[in-house]
Design a protein around this motif. Structure first.
Motif, mmCIF file in Angstrom:
data_model
loop_
_atom_site.group_PDB
_atom_site.id
_atom_site.type_symbol
_atom_site.label_atom_id
_atom_site.label_comp_id
_atom_site.label_asym_id
_atom_site.label_seq_id
_atom_site.Cartn_x
_atom_site.Cartn_y
_atom_site.Cartn_z
ATOM 1 N N SER A 43 -176.576 -38.042 114.384
ATOM 2 C CA SER A 43 -175.299 -37.738 113.738
ATOM 3 C C SER A 43 -174.364 -36.855 114.572
ATOM 4 O O SER A 43 -173.916 -35.798 114.124
ATOM 5 N N PRO A 44 -174.064 -37.290 115.813
ATOM 6 C CA PRO A 44 -173.164 -36.485 116.632
ATOM 7 C C PRO A 44 -171.766 -36.391 116.014
ATOM 8 O O PRO A 44 -171.299 -37.317 115.358
ATOM 9 N N GLN A 45 -171.108 -35.256 116.263
ATOM 10 C CA GLN A 45 -169.734 -35.065 115.774
ATOM 11 C C GLN A 45 -168.718 -35.740 116.699
ATOM 12 O O GLN A 45 -167.550 -35.922 116.314
ATOM 13 N N ASN B 228 -170.223 -50.836 109.724
ATOM 14 C CA ASN B 228 -169.772 -51.545 108.530
ATOM 15 C C ASN B 228 -169.518 -50.601 107.354
ATOM 16 O O ASN B 228 -169.866 -50.908 106.205
ATOM 17 N N HIS C 8 -178.113 -31.961 111.170
ATOM 18 C CA HIS C 8 -176.897 -32.259 110.430
ATOM 19 C C HIS C 8 -175.912 -32.999 111.317
ATOM 20 O O HIS C 8 -175.887 -34.199 111.351
ATOM 21 N N GLY C 9 -175.102 -32.254 112.071
ATOM 22 C CA GLY C 9 -174.089 -32.895 112.893
ATOM 23 C C GLY C 9 -172.924 -33.350 112.048
ATOM 24 O O GLY C 9 -172.447 -32.626 111.169
ATOM 25 N N LEU C 10 -172.454 -34.568 112.314
ATOM 26 C CA LEU C 10 -171.292 -35.092 111.607
ATOM 27 C C LEU C 10 -171.547 -35.100 110.099
ATOM 28 O O LEU C 10 -170.731 -34.639 109.310
ATOM 29 N N ILE C 11 -172.686 -35.677 109.689
ATOM 30 C CA ILE C 11 -173.089 -35.667 108.271
ATOM 31 C C ILE C 11 -174.567 -35.295 108.281
ATOM 32 O O ILE C 11 -174.936 -34.146 108.195
ATOM 33 N N HIS C 12 -175.414 -36.278 108.433
ATOM 34 C CA HIS C 12 -176.842 -36.078 108.650
ATOM 35 C C HIS C 12 -177.373 -37.414 109.144
ATOM 36 O O HIS C 12 -176.708 -38.449 109.004
ATOM 37 N N PRO C 13 -178.570 -37.429 109.732
ATOM 38 C CA PRO C 13 -179.078 -38.708 110.244
ATOM 39 C C PRO C 13 -179.215 -39.761 109.140
ATOM 40 O O PRO C 13 -179.383 -39.437 107.963
ATOM 41 N N GLU C 14 -179.127 -40.988 109.565
ATOM 42 C CA GLU C 14 -179.388 -42.152 108.704
ATOM 43 C C GLU C 14 -180.299 -43.068 109.508
ATOM 44 O O GLU C 14 -179.947 -44.208 109.832
ATOM 45 N N MET C 15 -181.494 -42.548 109.796
ATOM 46 C CA MET C 15 -182.334 -43.188 110.803
ATOM 47 C C MET C 15 -182.842 -44.569 110.410
ATOM 48 O O MET C 15 -183.254 -45.340 111.264
ATOM 49 N N SER D 149 -171.704 -40.797 99.014
ATOM 50 C CA SER D 149 -171.384 -42.223 98.904
ATOM 51 C C SER D 149 -172.571 -43.080 98.466
ATOM 52 O O SER D 149 -172.686 -44.223 98.863
ATOM 53 N N CYS E 22 -176.839 -42.952 113.979
ATOM 54 C CA CYS E 22 -177.830 -42.952 112.894
ATOM 55 C C CYS E 22 -178.957 -41.959 113.157
ATOM 56 O O CYS E 22 -179.552 -41.429 112.221
ATOM 57 N N THR E 23 -179.277 -41.711 114.424
ATOM 58 C CA THR E 23 -180.438 -40.884 114.718
ATOM 59 C C THR E 23 -180.131 -39.398 114.671
ATOM 60 O O THR E 23 -180.882 -38.630 114.086
ATOM 61 N N THR F 53 -172.871 -30.303 117.674
ATOM 62 C CA THR F 53 -173.777 -31.447 117.780
ATOM 63 C C THR F 53 -172.987 -32.641 118.291
ATOM 64 O O THR F 53 -172.121 -33.171 117.582
ATOM 65 N N PRO G 91 -177.862 -54.294 102.683
ATOM 66 C CA PRO G 91 -176.558 -54.826 102.270
ATOM 67 C C PRO G 91 -175.440 -54.508 103.260
ATOM 68 O O PRO G 91 -174.403 -55.165 103.243
ATOM 69 N N PHE G 92 -175.642 -53.523 104.136
ATOM 70 C CA PHE G 92 -174.624 -53.183 105.132
ATOM 71 C C PHE G 92 -174.876 -53.856 106.478
ATOM 72 O O PHE G 92 -173.956 -54.240 107.169
ATOM 73 N N HIS G 93 -176.164 -53.953 106.863
ATOM 74 C CA HIS G 93 -176.475 -54.335 108.247
ATOM 75 C C HIS G 93 -177.484 -55.471 108.365
ATOM 76 O O HIS G 93 -177.953 -55.749 109.462
ATOM 77 N N ASN H 55 -176.930 -46.519 117.168
ATOM 78 C CA ASN H 55 -178.261 -45.947 116.978
ATOM 79 C C ASN H 55 -178.245 -44.427 117.170
ATOM 80 O O ASN H 55 -178.928 -43.706 116.435
ATOM 81 N N HIS I 196 -181.124 -46.912 109.549
ATOM 82 C CA HIS I 196 -180.132 -47.948 109.839
ATOM 83 C C HIS I 196 -179.936 -48.224 111.323
ATOM 84 O O HIS I 196 -178.948 -48.849 111.711
ATOM 85 N N VAL I 197 -180.885 -47.785 112.164
ATOM 86 C CA VAL I 197 -180.814 -48.156 113.580
ATOM 87 C C VAL I 197 -181.056 -49.655 113.732
ATOM 88 O O VAL I 197 -181.774 -50.278 112.960
ATOM 89 N N PRO J 261 -176.484 -40.536 100.501
ATOM 90 C CA PRO J 261 -176.041 -39.457 101.387
ATOM 91 C C PRO J 261 -175.549 -38.227 100.624
ATOM 92 O O PRO J 261 -175.070 -38.351 99.498
#
Lengths: 297, 297
Positions: free
Chosen positions: A230-232, A259, B152-159, B83, A227-228, A130, B178-180, A224, B161-162, B68
């Motif tokens: 999660s590319p490696q 951040n 999935h990918g690196l971890i999983h999406p965090e959509m 986390s 977040c969308t 990915t 609190p982050f962005h 973005n 937070h775009v 996550p």
């Protein structure tokens, strides 16, 4: 042993055709301008026919195409260029026609998806399932692999057209996308840099503020994408990214924007290996086309 | 016949545990508040042990977890909540521990990915291989399937937070992430609506300007998801989306923002079927957990 196959990097400006088995074994290559579909296709067909006479049978053809395209093999319009604004090319039976005339199995996808495949096979994305491949040049386009396969879905990604924050006090340039004004491509493609600063991008010195702004827009988009899906890894190619001073600026801004939210060592500790130039340089497209052809052979 | 399995929708506020074979055959269900990990896990384990006594062997367990999380089965931390800011839950061996104590094979993923799986199996995404499931409530989270598998990918999406355009003249609210600060979640989650308008979201009338702004922010994010991974459908759930007046406003703004660029009938002609509520309503999470367990049984 890998089969002898043909690959085409079909760009809006030029075509690159190659015959070979992989990056270390390209038997012949030809480049010519993209004119009208008939002339361009006949030139490509003639090249492959001639190569078959010299090098023996070619087993399959892979095409990395400018778009939008129809990349779904089970669609009646598989291999078409669809809604492109390029004169003469809209709704063109392109890939299917070449493959039919040459009598070869066809792999056909967007330029960026195919470049991503090349990077997965032989470049900076080996072993990843990915990842993102983004090209920043005359336009901005993105593709990649997700779960080990090229990104399609409804059609295929159009990553250049994401909307990002645009501070008009800092940057009053309105953007140049004919559909969306200040989408990413509208703000950050090569011609936007030239129009904003009244200087061709490649003539701007590396410490020009243009690059700080460019890095900011690209970082916003990359965050973005992270977040969308999660590319490696994120691989950035294209003419604008030949300005290598952009890489450290982009990496720094991506970390600042995220951040610490995405808790991965890849982002927190090894970002130099996370946001990288293509391992195949500007050969990712044509070599990806060879890789795609291998998958059909 | 489908196996009898267990599913857990593990939310930050409450746990829903169920035993059954599918949406039409839920044998038992239990809901309890999410307290500290030990107490909550013991309660879940006790529920499944009791159900096994009543209904016979359970073949596998599926968990849809707040995050996550680590959703990679080959990782040493598979089944962990990682986390999270939720007190006591950071770096918790959660899924693996329950599955070990119950002696059951485990499927474990993010709440939104698992809800997406439920929608693919029995809801609004049947037959699709690439689609989005977005939940808009206390937070905003997105997941889905790409190429038929969870994202999935690196971890999983965090959509949630775009970053999206935020016009501070129109909306001076600074955002509450609190982050962005003013990422999508910071601007458009339920608590942001309440804080901006000094009224709980559910008490705002359907014609309140709050909903126009909410639809705009969600539409900006959806357009970015369309451009980034080209979903075949977008399913919007969660408490805020129970305000059904949002759907037509979001659809209209998505079309306006894309401005005809993505030439698909799904977007141009059938957007009512493209941006939809969950087919399983607020049961997508727990039923998705049952579906995920079926895949391990």
């Amino acid at each position: 042993m890998a089969s002898l196959v043909g690959g085409i990097e079909a760009g809006g400006t030029k075509f690159v055709c190659a015959v070979g088995t992989g990056p270390d074994d390209i038997r012949a290559e030809s480049r010519f301008p993209t004119t009208d579909p008939d002339e361009t296709l006949l030139q490509a067909i003639a090249f492959f026919r001639e190569q078959q006479m010299h090098h023996g049978p070619i087993r399959a053809l892979g095409i990395a195409s400018f778009g939008p395209v129809d990349p779904h093999p089970d669609s009646p319009r598989f291999g078409y260029i669809t809604s492109t604004p390029k004169p003469g090319w809209k709704d063109t039976d392109f890939g299917a026609r070449i493959s039919r005339e040459l009598g070869l199995p066809l792999g056909f996808d967007t330029d960026v998806n195919v470049a991503a495949l090349g990077e997965a096979r032989w470049g900076a994305a080996q072993g990843l399932d990915t990842f993102l491949y983004l090209t920043v040049g005359t336009g901005i386009g993105g593709g990649g692999l997700v779960n080990g396969r090229m990104m399609h879905g409804l059609i295929h990604p159009e990553m250049g057209h994401v909307r990002i924050p645009h501070d008009r006090d800092e940057d009053p340039y309105p953007g140049r996308c004919p559909f969306h004004d200040d989408c990413l491509e509208g703000l950050a493609c090569g011609p936007a840099i030239e129009e904003r600063w009244k200087t061709p991008a490649r003539e701007l010195p590396p410490d020009h503020p243009a690059w700080v702004l460019e890095a900011k827009y690209l970082a916003l988009a990359l965050v973005n994408y992270v977040c969308t899906f999660s590319p490696q890894r994120m691989i950035l190619g294209g003419g604008v990214m030949e300005q290598l001073q952009l890489f450290p600026m982009i990496r720094q801004q991506v970390q600042q924007l995220l951040n610490g939210y995405v808790q991965s060592p890849a982002l927190l500790e090894r970002i130099d290996e996370y946001i990288v130039p293509p391992g195949l340089g500007n050969r990712a497209g044509v070599l990806g086309a060879i890789a795609l052809a291998q998958d059909q052979a």
